[in-house]
Design a protein around this motif. Structure first.
Motif, PDB file in Angstrom:
ATOM      1  N   GLU A  12      39.747  36.264  40.444  1.00 47.45           N
ATOM      2  CA  GLU A  12      39.035  35.685  38.802  1.00 47.45           C
ATOM      3  C   GLU A  12      37.768  35.387  39.425  1.00 47.45           C
ATOM      4  OE1 GLU A  12      41.668  31.303  38.383  1.00 47.45           O
ATOM      5  OE2 GLU A  12      41.615  31.691  39.749  1.00 47.45           O
ATOM      6  N   PRO A  13      36.965  34.926  39.150  1.00 47.68           N
ATOM      7  CA  PRO A  13      34.704  35.485  39.153  1.00 47.68           C
ATOM      8  C   PRO A  13      35.207  34.371  40.557  1.00 47.68           C
ATOM      9  CG  PRO A  13      35.153  34.711  37.320  1.00 47.68           C
ATOM     10  CD  PRO A  13      36.952  34.988  37.626  1.00 47.68           C
ATOM     11  N   GLY A  14      35.320  35.185  42.306  1.00 48.01           N
ATOM     12  CA  GLY A  14      34.635  34.298  43.194  1.00 48.01           C
ATOM     13  C   GLY A  14      36.280  33.970  43.894  1.00 48.01           C
ATOM     14  N   ILE A  15      36.814  34.640  43.767  1.00 46.40           N
ATOM     15  CA  ILE A  15      38.192  34.388  44.150  1.00 46.40           C
ATOM     16  C   ILE A  15      39.733  35.278  44.139  1.00 46.40           C
ATOM     17  CG2 ILE A  15      39.272  32.764  42.825  1.00 46.40           C
ATOM     18  CD1 ILE A  15      40.205  30.916  44.775  1.00 46.40           C
ATOM     19  N   VAL A  16      40.059  35.484  45.094  1.00 45.39           N
ATOM     20  CA  VAL A  16      41.544  36.325  45.266  1.00 45.39           C
ATOM     21  C   VAL A  16      42.438  35.892  45.532  1.00 45.39           C
ATOM     22  CG1 VAL A  16      42.063  38.856  46.349  1.00 45.39           C
ATOM     23  CG2 VAL A  16      39.663  38.588  45.526  1.00 45.39           C
ATOM     24  N   HIS A  17      43.783  35.770  44.667  1.00 48.22           N
ATOM     25  CA  HIS A  17      44.920  35.192  44.800  1.00 48.22           C
ATOM     26  C   HIS A  17      45.666  36.417  45.179  1.00 48.22           C
ATOM     27  CE1 HIS A  17      44.247  32.002  42.211  1.00 48.22           C
ATOM     28  NE2 HIS A  17      43.080  32.518  41.710  1.00 48.22           N
ATOM     29  N   LEU A  18      46.460  36.220  46.356  1.00 46.25           N
ATOM     30  CA  LEU A  18      47.609  36.222  47.836  1.00 46.25           C
ATOM     31  C   LEU A  18      49.423  36.192  46.843  1.00 46.25           C
ATOM     32  CD1 LEU A  18      45.313  37.632  50.857  1.00 46.25           C
ATOM     33  CD2 LEU A  18      45.565  38.283  48.639  1.00 46.25           C
ATOM     34  N   LYS A  19      50.312  37.279  47.126  1.00 44.55           N
ATOM     35  CA  LYS A  19      51.070  37.065  46.372  1.00 44.55           C
ATOM     36  C   LYS A  19      51.813  35.693  47.928  1.00 44.55           C
ATOM     37  CE  LYS A  19      55.686  38.469  45.851  1.00 44.55           C
ATOM     38  NZ  LYS A  19      56.534  39.666  45.393  1.00 44.55           N
ATOM     39  N   SER A  20      51.488  35.564  48.923  1.00 44.10           N
ATOM     40  CA  SER A  20      51.762  34.707  50.396  1.00 44.10           C
ATOM     41  C   SER A  20      51.093  33.090  49.867  1.00 44.10           C
ATOM     42  CB  SER A  20      51.087  35.452  51.261  1.00 44.10           C
ATOM     43  OG  SER A  20      49.397  34.977  51.096  1.00 44.10           O
ATOM     44  N   GLY A  21      50.302  33.246  48.063  1.00 42.98           N
ATOM     45  CA  GLY A  21      49.892  31.390  47.970  1.00 42.98           C
ATOM     46  C   GLY A  21      48.650  31.067  48.365  1.00 42.98           C
ATOM     47  N   ASP A  22      47.950  32.746  49.419  1.00 45.71           N
ATOM     48  CA  ASP A  22      46.999  32.021  49.815  1.00 45.71           C
ATOM     49  C   ASP A  22      45.422  32.700  49.154  1.00 45.71           C
ATOM     50  OD1 ASP A  22      46.804  31.241  52.693  1.00 45.71           O
ATOM     51  OD2 ASP A  22      47.650  33.693  53.495  1.00 45.71           O
ATOM     52  N   THR A  23      44.664  32.772  48.849  1.00 48.73           N
ATOM     53  CA  THR A  23      43.299  32.816  48.551  1.00 48.73           C
ATOM     54  C   THR A  23      42.346  33.496  49.157  1.00 48.73           C
ATOM     55  OG1 THR A  23      42.681  30.574  48.334  1.00 48.73           O
ATOM     56  CG2 THR A  23      44.048  30.940  46.031  1.00 48.73           C
ATOM     57  N   ILE A  24      40.999  33.861  48.916  1.00 46.93           N
ATOM     58  CA  ILE A  24      40.170  34.608  49.354  1.00 46.93           C
ATOM     59  C   ILE A  24      38.817  34.762  48.766  1.00 46.93           C
ATOM     60  CG2 ILE A  24      38.913  36.222  50.999  1.00 46.93           C
ATOM     61  CD1 ILE A  24      41.493  37.870  50.752  1.00 46.93           C
ATOM     62  N   PRO A  25      37.924  33.043  48.694  1.00 47.02           N
ATOM     63  CA  PRO A  25      36.784  33.280  48.629  1.00 47.02           C
ATOM     64  C   PRO A  25      35.531  34.192  48.426  1.00 47.02           C
ATOM     65  CG  PRO A  25      37.289  30.985  49.720  1.00 47.02           C
ATOM     66  CD  PRO A  25      38.328  31.898  50.105  1.00 47.02           C
ATOM     67  N   THR A  26      35.684  35.073  47.541  1.00 44.46           N
ATOM     68  CA  THR A  26      34.533  36.293  47.975  1.00 44.46           C
ATOM     69  C   THR A  26      34.031  36.658  46.436  1.00 44.46           C
ATOM     70  OG1 THR A  26      34.433  38.349  48.332  1.00 44.46           O
ATOM     71  CG2 THR A  26      36.742  37.309  47.140  1.00 44.46           C
ATOM     72  N   GLU A  27      32.585  37.132  46.806  1.00 45.63           N
ATOM     73  CA  GLU A  27      32.312  37.519  45.490  1.00 45.63           C
ATOM     74  C   GLU A  27      32.084  39.299  45.700  1.00 45.63           C
ATOM     75  OE1 GLU A  27      29.525  35.544  43.358  1.00 45.63           O
ATOM     76  OE2 GLU A  27      30.706  34.612  45.089  1.00 45.63           O
ATOM     77  N   THR A  28      32.782  39.461  46.457  1.00 39.60           N
ATOM     78  CA  THR A  28      33.695  41.134  46.346  1.00 39.60           C
ATOM     79  C   THR A  28      34.444  41.220  46.595  1.00 39.60           C
ATOM     80  OG1 THR A  28      31.260  41.479  47.574  1.00 39.60           O
ATOM     81  CG2 THR A  28      32.376  44.002  47.421  1.00 39.60           C
ATOM     82  N   MET A  29      35.245  41.801  45.742  1.00 34.02           N
ATOM     83  CA  MET A  29      36.283  43.467  45.504  1.00 34.02           C
ATOM     84  C   MET A  29      36.009  44.145  45.121  1.00 34.02           C
ATOM     85  SD  MET A  29      39.473  42.590  46.077  1.00 34.02           S
ATOM     86  CE  MET A  29      40.823  43.219  45.509  1.00 34.02           C
ATOM     87  N   ILE A  30      36.525  44.447  45.719  1.00 35.04           N
ATOM     88  CA  ILE A  30      36.987  46.995  45.584  1.00 35.04           C
ATOM     89  C   ILE A  30      37.636  46.993  45.584  1.00 35.04           C
ATOM     90  CG2 ILE A  30      35.970  48.634  46.159  1.00 35.04           C
ATOM     91  CD1 ILE A  30      33.730  47.421  48.072  1.00 35.04           C
ATOM     92  N   TRP A  31      38.662  47.454  44.593  1.00 37.96           N
ATOM     93  CA  TRP A  31      39.778  47.986  44.484  1.00 37.96           C
ATOM     94  C   TRP A  31      40.177  48.978  44.954  1.00 37.96           C
ATOM     95  CZ3 TRP A  31      44.502  45.904  44.857  1.00 37.96           C
ATOM     96  CH2 TRP A  31      45.566  46.652  44.565  1.00 37.96           C
ATOM     97  N   THR A  32      41.144  49.808  45.496  1.00 39.52           N
ATOM     98  CA  THR A  32      40.864  51.662  45.529  1.00 39.52           C
ATOM     99  C   THR A  32      42.987  51.938  46.351  1.00 39.52           C
ATOM    100  OG1 THR A  32      41.432  51.338  48.588  1.00 39.52           O
ATOM    101  CG2 THR A  32      39.001  51.577  47.431  1.00 39.52           C
TER     102      THR A  32
END
Length: 389
Positions: A234-254
C-alpha cells in the motif's frame, strides 16, 4: 532475391543476432532490419549503478547507430504493436514490416505474482529510465526528510534477492551513507531491507559464496528478511506473510520476469509466465521461420531447470539464432542451442563481488569484481563498442 530478416528488440540477444547475421551474410543474400523502441542499447546488467547515482546514464547506454556504423543492418526506431505470423508481418506504431524470417527478442516484463498493490506502488529496475526514476526518488526522500522527519522516507526496501536485487542492495549499502551525509541526515536512521520469499539469497548460487555475500552486506547495515513473501503493498507500507509490516516510501521490486504480451497474443506457444516455448534451434514451436530468443523465451537446461535470464545466455541465443537463420537460407545443418556457461558473478558494491568461474573456481572480493568488469569489456568488444563506451 535477398531474404528479409526482421529482428525485434536490440537488447543483448537481438543486437548480437543482428551483428552475427551481418558477418555471416552478404547484402545480396539478406536484408537485416533491427527494430528497437529506443535509439540506444542498454547495458542492463549495470543498471544498479545509475539507480543509486554511482554512474550516469551515458555509462550504461550505447548508440545503436554508432554500433551498427556502416554495417548492412537497417535500424528502425519504433514500438512493436503486434505480430501476424500468418501474414508474416509485424505492425509497429508508425509502420508495418513484412519478413521472410523473424527474430523476436523483446525481453521480458516484471512478474508481480498477483500481489495486491505491488505493481502500483513499487519501482522496478529493467531500464535506464527506471534507474533514473529510482535515483531521483531516493535523493528526494533524503532531501525532504528534514522537513517532516518521516522515518519511512529513510527506509528502503528491495523485494527479491536474486542477482538484480542483491547487486542493487550492494550499491545502496555504499551510496546511502554518502547521500545521508550530503543531505545532513543521521546515518543511523537509514534502514536498508532485502525481502526474499525463498529460504536463501541468490538462489542456485554456491552456498559458501552466498554466506560471504550476506556477511559483507550485513556488515554495511543491510537487514535480510528471508523465507518471507511480500503479500501486499500500500502507499507507505509493505505487508509480509509473517504479519509484519514495513513502513516505507521506497519499495523496489526485482522478484521475477514474465514474457511480453505481444508473444502470446501472436499465437506462439508459451509457458505459464508467458515466455515462448522454442525448439532446440531456438525457433518458436511449430514455426520454422520465427526465432524467439533472450528473456522472451523459455529453455530448459540439462538439469531440468530453465536457463536464467542472463546476458551471457541471451548473447549465445543471439549467436545461435543467426547461425541457424543462415543455415536455413543455405539449406545447411542447423546447430542445437548448447550454451557454454562461463560462470556467474554478482557485484556487492564497494568494488567487491562473488562469483563462480567455469565449473570449479570460486572468486570473491576484489578479484571477483575484476572478473565482472572483464566480462563487461569482453561483451563491449564483441559488439564492437569498446572504443565507444
Amino acid at each position: 532475391m535477398a531474404k528479409k530478416v526482421v529482428i525485434l528488440g536490440a537488447g543483448y540477444a537481438g543486437l548480437v543476432c543482428a551483428l552475427e547475421l551481418n558477418k555471416l551474410t552478404t547484402a545480396q543474400e539478406v536484408e537485416i532490419i533491427l527494430v528497437n523502441k529506443h535509439e540506444y542499447h542498454q547495458l542492463v546488467t549495470q543498471l544498479h549503478e545509475p539507480a543509486v547515482g554511482a554512474k550516469e546514464e551515458k555509462d550504461v547506454t550505447l548508440s545503436i547507430n554508432s554500433i551498427l556504423g556502416a554495417k548492412k543492418v537497417k535500424f528502425v526506431k519504433d514500438v512493436v504493436v503486434s505480430i501476424d505470423n500468418e501474414a508474416k508481418e509485424v505492425k509497429l506504431e508508425n509502420s508495418k514490416l513484412s519478413y521472410d524470417y523473424l527474430v523476436v527478442a523483446l525481453g521480458s516484463e516484471t512478474e508481480y505474482f498477483g500481489i495486491p498493490g505491488l505493481k502500483e506502488y513499487s519501482f522496478t529496475l529493467k531500464s535506464v529510465n527506471q534507474a533514473n526514476r529510482i535515483r531521483e526518488h531516493i535523493e528526494n526522500c533524503l532531501k525532504t526528510y528534514s522537513q517532516d522527519k518521516k522515518d519511512s522516507k529513510l527506509t528502503f526496501v528491495v523485494g527479491g534477492a536474486g542477482f538484480t536485487g542483491i547487486e542493487l542492495v550492494g550499491e545502496l549499502a555504499d551510496m546511502l551513507p554518502v547521500l545521508a551525509q550530503k543531505h545532513n541526515v543521521p546515518k543511523d536512521k537509514i534502514k536498508l531491507i532485502n525481502v526474499e520469499a525463498a529460504p536463501m539469497i541468490l538462489p542456485g548460487f554456491d552456498e559458501e559464496l552466498v554466506s560471504v555475500a550476506k556477511k559483507s552486506l550485513e556488515a554495511r547495515g543491510v537487514q535480510f528478511i528471508i523465507g518471507t513473501p511480500v503479500v501486499q503493498v500500500e502507499p507507505g507500507i509493505v505487508h509480509l506473510k509473517s504479519g509484519d509490516t514495513i513502513p516505507t516510501e521506497t519499495m523496489i521490486w526485482t522478484g521475477g520476469v514474465r514474457g511480453v504480451p505481444v508473444v502470446a497474443e501472436a499465437g506462439f506457444e508459451t509457458e505459464p509466465r508467458g515466455r515462448a516455448k522454442v525448439d532446440e534451434y531456438m525457433r518458436a514451436v511449430g514455426h520454422e521461420d520465427v526465432w524467439i530468443i533472450g528473456d522472451s523465451c523459455f529453455v530448459l537446461a540439462p538439469n531440468g531447470r530453465p536457463y536464467p535470464p542472463t546476458a551471457q545466455i541471451s548473447t549465445q541465443m543471439g549467436e545461435n539464432a543467426a547461425v541457424n537463420i543462415y543455415s536455413t537460407m543455405k539449406h545447411m545443418k542447423k546447430e542445437k542451442f548448447d550454451p557454454v556457461l562461463l560462470g556467474a558473478v554478482a557485484s556487492l558494491g564497494r568494488k567487491e563481488a562473488i562469483g563462480s568461474i567455469g565449473n570449479k573456481m570460486k572468486a570473491k572480493g576484489w578479484l571477483a569484481y575484476r572478473v565482472k568488469d572483464a566480462s563487461k569489456y569482453r561483451y563491449l568488444a564483441k559488439i564492437g563498442a569498446l572504443l565507444k563506451s
